[in-house]
Motif scaffolding. Structure first.
Motif, PDB file in Angstrom:
ATOM      1  N   ALA A  66     -12.839  14.598  -1.487  1.00 41.05           N
ATOM      2  CA  ALA A  66     -12.232  14.383  -0.176  1.00 41.05           C
ATOM      3  C   ALA A  66     -11.291  15.532   0.126  1.00 41.05           C
ATOM      4  N   MET A  67     -11.238  15.895   1.392  1.00 41.71           N
ATOM      5  CA  MET A  67     -10.352  16.981   1.835  1.00 41.71           C
ATOM      6  C   MET A  67      -9.970  16.691   3.268  1.00 41.71           C
ATOM      7  N   ALA A  68      -8.680  16.627   3.537  1.00 39.99           N
ATOM      8  CA  ALA A  68      -8.248  16.276   4.897  1.00 39.99           C
ATOM      9  C   ALA A  68      -6.809  16.716   5.118  1.00 39.99           C
ATOM     10  N   PRO A  69      -6.404  16.868   6.370  1.00 39.74           N
ATOM     11  CA  PRO A  69      -4.984  17.101   6.660  1.00 39.74           C
ATOM     12  C   PRO A  69      -4.181  15.856   6.265  1.00 39.74           C
ATOM     13  N   PRO A  70      -2.871  16.030   5.968  1.00 43.35           N
ATOM     14  CA  PRO A  70      -2.085  14.925   5.402  1.00 43.35           C
ATOM     15  C   PRO A  70      -2.195  13.601   6.155  1.00 43.35           C
ATOM     16  N   GLN A  71      -2.080  13.640   7.466  1.00 36.02           N
ATOM     17  CA  GLN A  71      -2.060  12.377   8.194  1.00 36.02           C
ATOM     18  C   GLN A  71      -3.325  11.571   7.963  1.00 36.02           C
ATOM     19  N   GLN A  72      -4.467  12.253   8.085  1.00 38.60           N
ATOM     20  CA  GLN A  72      -5.746  11.575   7.867  1.00 38.60           C
ATOM     21  C   GLN A  72      -5.909  11.173   6.401  1.00 38.60           C
ATOM     22  N   PHE A  73      -5.462  12.049   5.504  1.00 40.76           N
ATOM     23  CA  PHE A  73      -5.602  11.803   4.065  1.00 40.76           C
ATOM     24  C   PHE A  73      -4.929  10.492   3.684  1.00 40.76           C
ATOM     25  N   PHE A  74      -3.738  10.258   4.232  1.00 39.90           N
ATOM     26  CA  PHE A  74      -2.999   9.053   3.841  1.00 39.90           C
ATOM     27  C   PHE A  74      -3.350   7.847   4.704  1.00 39.90           C
ATOM     28  N   GLU A  75      -3.604   8.085   5.995  1.00 41.63           N
ATOM     29  CA  GLU A  75      -3.786   6.943   6.889  1.00 41.63           C
ATOM     30  C   GLU A  75      -5.229   6.490   6.999  1.00 41.63           C
ATOM     31  N   ALA A  76      -6.153   7.430   6.773  1.00 42.04           N
ATOM     32  CA  ALA A  76      -7.567   7.042   6.791  1.00 42.04           C
ATOM     33  C   ALA A  76      -8.279   7.772   5.655  1.00 42.04           C
ATOM     34  N   PRO A  77      -7.928   7.430   4.402  1.00 45.55           N
ATOM     35  CA  PRO A  77      -8.472   8.169   3.258  1.00 45.55           C
ATOM     36  C   PRO A  77     -10.003   8.213   3.317  1.00 45.55           C
ATOM     37  N   PRO A  78     -10.557   9.461   3.292  1.00 43.69           N
ATOM     38  CA  PRO A  78     -11.982   9.594   3.563  1.00 43.69           C
ATOM     39  C   PRO A  78     -12.900   9.295   2.371  1.00 43.69           C
ATOM     40  N   HIS A  79     -12.436   8.545   1.376  1.00 42.54           N
ATOM     41  CA  HIS A  79     -13.315   8.217   0.246  1.00 42.54           C
ATOM     42  C   HIS A  79     -12.777   6.983  -0.480  1.00 42.54           C
ATOM     43  N   PRO A  80     -13.635   6.062  -0.892  1.00 45.51           N
ATOM     44  CA  PRO A  80     -13.162   4.841  -1.555  1.00 45.51           C
ATOM     45  C   PRO A  80     -12.391   5.108  -2.849  1.00 45.51           C
ATOM     46  N   ARG A  81     -12.824   6.136  -3.617  1.00 46.10           N
ATOM     47  CA  ARG A  81     -12.100   6.425  -4.862  1.00 46.10           C
ATOM     48  C   ARG A  81     -10.689   6.938  -4.563  1.00 46.10           C
ATOM     49  N   LEU A  82     -10.561   7.651  -3.455  1.00 47.99           N
ATOM     50  CA  LEU A  82      -9.241   8.132  -3.047  1.00 47.99           C
ATOM     51  C   LEU A  82      -8.341   6.950  -2.653  1.00 47.99           C
ATOM     52  N   VAL A  83      -8.909   5.977  -1.992  1.00 47.41           N
ATOM     53  CA  VAL A  83      -8.140   4.784  -1.618  1.00 47.41           C
ATOM     54  C   VAL A  83      -7.542   4.154  -2.867  1.00 47.41           C
ATOM     55  N   ARG A  84      -8.375   3.998  -3.898  1.00 50.23           N
ATOM     56  CA  ARG A  84      -7.887   3.394  -5.150  1.00 50.23           C
ATOM     57  C   ARG A  84      -6.827   4.267  -5.819  1.00 50.23           C
ATOM     58  N   PHE A  85      -7.069   5.578  -5.822  1.00 51.91           N
ATOM     59  CA  PHE A  85      -6.117   6.516  -6.431  1.00 51.91           C
ATOM     60  C   PHE A  85      -4.758   6.419  -5.737  1.00 51.91           C
ATOM     61  N   LEU A  86      -4.763   6.396  -4.415  1.00 50.28           N
ATOM     62  CA  LEU A  86      -3.502   6.319  -3.669  1.00 50.28           C
ATOM     63  C   LEU A  86      -2.804   4.986  -3.905  1.00 50.28           C
ATOM     64  N   GLU A  87      -3.585   3.919  -3.988  1.00 47.24           N
ATOM     65  CA  GLU A  87      -2.993   2.617  -4.286  1.00 47.24           C
ATOM     66  C   GLU A  87      -2.258   2.660  -5.626  1.00 47.24           C
ATOM     67  N   ASN A  88      -2.888   3.311  -6.607  1.00 41.25           N
ATOM     68  CA  ASN A  88      -2.269   3.403  -7.929  1.00 41.25           C
ATOM     69  C   ASN A  88      -0.994   4.228  -7.916  1.00 41.25           C
ATOM     70  N   ILE A  89      -1.062   5.455  -7.326  1.00 37.16           N
ATOM     71  CA  ILE A  89       0.125   6.302  -7.468  1.00 37.16           C
ATOM     72  C   ILE A  89       1.208   5.966  -6.454  1.00 37.16           C
ATOM     73  N   LEU A  90       0.840   5.377  -5.335  1.00 35.70           N
ATOM     74  CA  LEU A  90       1.878   5.011  -4.367  1.00 35.70           C
ATOM     75  C   LEU A  90       2.356   3.576  -4.591  1.00 35.70           C
ATOM     76  N   GLY A  91       1.695   2.892  -5.532  1.00 32.22           N
ATOM     77  CA  GLY A  91       2.144   1.563  -5.910  1.00 32.22           C
ATOM     78  C   GLY A  91       1.961   0.500  -4.845  1.00 32.22           C
ATOM     79  N   HIS A  92       0.895   0.641  -4.040  1.00 31.23           N
ATOM     80  CA  HIS A  92       0.608  -0.380  -3.011  1.00 31.23           C
ATOM     81  C   HIS A  92      -0.094  -1.585  -3.627  1.00 31.23           C
TER      82      HIS A  92
END
Ligand code: ADP
Ligand code: MG
Length: 240
Positions: free
Chosen positions: A214-240
């Motif tokens: 996945a590759m995106a500008p910050p806003q899209q990267f965080f608000e509409a993560p363009p890949h399911p594995r990225l969604v999980r990764f962000l959940e883990n490191i951001l503690g959601h």
């Protein structure tokens, strides 16, 4: 204008594929953040870019030219690691001045003047005469940044520059990096500091299993993560 172009990079260690067909472009003045799980190939990619590692196949050009001359490549590409790797027996000033003196042929006075100016820029005015052992981790990492800048690189690579630091020192290093980016430096930064990524990156990429998935500008990267594995990764490191 394209500063760096990496095309179809592969790198294997034995039967393990660390880079599995990576394409990456960086414009002049662009700030790219790379994140991803441990073992996903981030360091290998960074190390291939300045040829600490030789890719098995694929091409890398900087300013349109393949990096055939290692010495000139390393002069043009600054690198900052997790471990600061300063010379323990040299002062901060000498650590910064030694590259310009030995590799660029500056006189001692010229190199010292350059070192002083850079130590100023990383908020270490007044610390020039100290040995690394007299500096905190955050201060040592800022000396390491000044040392890389002393070669006047066209591109700066950072590989988890704050991972070895105590929390209260992370900010002072990230602030210096933000300022460097705002000053127009082209940068590739491997980090899990998502606050920094949001603040300073033009684009963020996510690596997994040797690929950029996945590759995106910050806003899209965080608000509409363009890949399911990225969604999980962000959940883990951001503690959601
Ligand atoms: N010199 C090496 N020899 C063998 N395996 C390596 C070497 N360098 C890296 N690897 C392996 O390649 C994979 C990717 O490593 P690396 O690029 O360091 O990942 P990351 O920086 O994303 O954590 C890891 O599983 C690591 O064990
Ligand atoms: Mg790594």
């Amino acid at each position: 204008m394209t500063l760096l172009a990496a095309n179809n990079l592969f790198k294997r260690f034995g039967s393990f594929t660390a880079l599995d067909g990576v394409d990456l472009d960086l414009d002049r003045g662009e700030r790219l953040v790379i994140c991803g799980p441990s073992g996903s190939g981030k360091s290998t990619l960074i190390r291939c870019i300045n040829r600490l590692e030789e890719p098995d196949s694929g091409t890398i050009t900087i300013e349109g030219l393949p990096a055939t001359d290692l010495q000139s490549l390393r002069r043009r590409v600054g690198m900052v690691f997790q471990q600061f790797n300063l010379f323990p027996n040299l002062t901060a000033r000498e650590n910064v001045a030694i590259g310009p003196r030995k590799l660029l042929g500056l006189s001692r006075a010229e190199a010292d003047a350059r070192a002083e100016a850079l130590l100023d820029r990383v908020q270490l005015a007044g610390h020039a005469d100290k040995l690394p052992s007299r500096l905190s981790g955050g201060q040592q990492q800022r000396v390491a940044i000044a040392r890389a800048l002393a070669m006047e690189p066209v591109l700066m690579l950072f590989d988890e520059p704050t991972s070895a630091l105590d929390p209260e020192m992370i900010r002072e290093v990230l602030d210096v990096m933000v300022e460097l980016g705002e000053g127009g430096m082209s940068m590739i930064v491997v980090t899990h500091e998502m606050g920094f990524a949001r603040r300073a990156a033009d684009r963020i990429c996510f690596m997994d299993q040797g690929r950029i998935v996945a590759m995106a500008p910050p806003q899209q990267f965080f608000e509409a993560p363009p890949h399911p594995r990225l969604v999980r990764f962000l959940e883990n490191i951001l503690g959601h």
